[in-house]
Write an enzyme that holds these catalytic residues in place. Structure first.
Site, short mmCIF file in Angstrom:
data_model
loop_
_atom_site.label_atom_id
_atom_site.label_comp_id
_atom_site.label_asym_id
_atom_site.label_seq_id
_atom_site.Cartn_x
_atom_site.Cartn_y
_atom_site.Cartn_z
N MET A 37 0.85 -1.19 0.00
CA MET A 37 0.00 0.00 0.00
C MET A 37 0.88 1.25 0.00
SD MET A 37 -3.48 -0.93 2.00
CE MET A 37 -2.93 -0.65 3.66
N GLY A 38 2.16 1.07 -0.36
CA GLY A 38 3.05 2.22 -0.51
C GLY A 38 3.58 2.75 0.80
N HIS A 44 9.28 -3.44 3.31
CA HIS A 44 8.91 -3.68 1.90
C HIS A 44 10.15 -4.02 1.08
CE1 HIS A 44 5.62 -0.69 3.07
NE2 HIS A 44 4.94 -1.78 2.72
N GLN A 68 -10.38 -2.54 2.20
CA GLN A 68 -9.96 -3.18 3.45
C GLN A 68 -9.97 -2.24 4.64
OE1 GLN A 68 -6.01 -4.12 1.54
NE2 GLN A 68 -5.22 -3.82 3.60
N GLN A 160 -2.89 -11.93 8.06
CA GLN A 160 -3.15 -11.73 6.62
C GLN A 160 -2.45 -12.83 5.82
OE1 GLN A 160 -2.93 -7.84 4.41
NE2 GLN A 160 -0.84 -8.48 4.04
O1 PAF Z 1 -0.20 -5.78 3.52
C1 PAF Z 1 -0.61 -4.84 2.79
O2 PAF Z 1 0.06 -3.85 2.57
C2 PAF Z 1 -1.99 -4.94 2.17
O3 PAF Z 1 -2.90 -5.55 3.02
C3 PAF Z 1 -1.98 -5.65 0.79
C4 PAF Z 1 -1.54 -7.10 0.90
C5 PAF Z 1 -1.05 -4.91 -0.16
C6 PAF Z 1 -3.39 -5.64 0.19
O4 PAF Z 1 -3.87 -4.35 0.05
#
Ligand code: PAF
Length: 299
Positions: A37-38, A44, A68, A160
């Site tokens: 999500m940047g 990341h 979400q 998740q």
């Molecule tokens: O973990 C995240 O940043 C978000 O939940 C994802 C997997 C990119 C989905 O929007």
């Protein structure tokens, strides 16, 4: 290499990305996918590093997914910085960054929802109803658009990850899910895009979260039972910060049921709110001599 430009390619439409990554044309070239999500941070970039080691092309998506976020959550205040993200992605060696608009991703709504099962009723799922429906919705769309060989997810979002693994397995989605360890600040706070929304004081208090989890892990190694561990972790956070506890829970991992005899791995997880910033963290532990001790990558 199939995508051979030294510069990162920024793509905003589904059609252009699908044409570029067409499996018939890419033949044996493998694609590693890093959905985000940047507001990129070292967590990341560790996903990108692993994706680069294991694939020919690395594709990253940057999309703050409204599906979400629940009403009153931080969709609007979620940090965003497109140019900084593109630069960091390029420096990390991402080949293609996909940055769609909300209209591009969700031009229609036929009302179909993907409902995750009992794994989504625990932890964050209990306090964020519908959150994992929205995660699965966007993740399935992204998997269909990118068609990656491997997809990389961080263990900070361990619930998740567990739900996505179950989804991919049960619905035969054609991508391998790769778990990547949590990256922490020097003082132990798990890296998160949301950390920038903490005040100076909250940022220093937030270090109590990981210290509390480590205390919990020590108690676990000494054979304490889950409810005693949860209680002591909660007490430590409350006594050492102004954070409001959403949950502190120890469950079997990745099934997220109660810890029962025979569970190979467990998760000690928590969510703590500082003003409107909700932070999550966890430690995964494996069974050893009748107790649970942190996995090697947790130490
Ligand atoms: O973990 C995240 O940043 C978000 O939940 C994802 C997997 C990119 C989905 O929007």
């Amino acid at each position: 290499m199939y995508v051979d430009s030294p510069d990162i390619q920024v793509i905003e439409t589904i059609e252009e990305l699908q044409n570029k990554l067409n499996r018939n044309e890419r033949k044996n070239t493998t694609v590693g996918f890093v959905p985000t999500m940047g507001y990129l941070h070292a967590g990341h970039l560790s996903l990108v590093k692993q994706a680069k080691e294991q694939n020919d092309i690395v594709v990253m998506s940057i999309f703050v997914n409204p599906a979400q976020f629940g009403p009153g959550e931080d969709f609007e205040s979620y940090p965003r910085n497109r140019e900084r993200d593109i630069q960091l992605a390029e420096e990390a060696g991402v080949d293609i960054v996909f940055i769609p608009s909300v209209e591009e991703m969700y031009p229609t709504d036929g009302g179909i929802r993907i409902l995750p099962g009992r794994q989504a009723h625990e932890l964050c799922g209990a306090s964020r109803p519908g959150h994992f429906d929205g995660v699965l919705k966007v993740v399935l769309k992204l998997f269909n658009i990118v068609d990656p060989d491997r997809s990389y997810f961080g263990m900070k979002d361990a619930q998740q990850l567990a739900i996505i693994e179950t989804f991919v397995r049960d619905f035969n989605v054609r991508t391998a899910i790769v778990r990547v360890p949590i990256v922490r600040e020097e003082d132990g706070l798990a890296k998160s895009s949301r950390n920038v929304n903490l005040t100076y004081l909250e940022r220093s208090e937030a270090t109590a979260i990981y210290r509390a989890l480590q205390i919990g892990a020590e108690l676990s190694a000494q054979g304490a039972d889950p409810s005693a561990i949860e209680r002591q972790v909660s007490e430590y956070i409350v006594s050492n910060s102004s954070g409001k506890i959403d949950y502190v829970k120890m469950l079997a991992y990745p099934g997220l049921g109660p810890v029962t005899v025979g569970a190979q791995e467990v998760i000690l997880a928590c969510a703590v709110k500082f003003s409107s910033t909700r932070l999550i963290d966890n430690i995964i532990m494996s069974t050893k001599d009748g107790t649970y001790v942190p996995n090697d990558d947790e130490q």
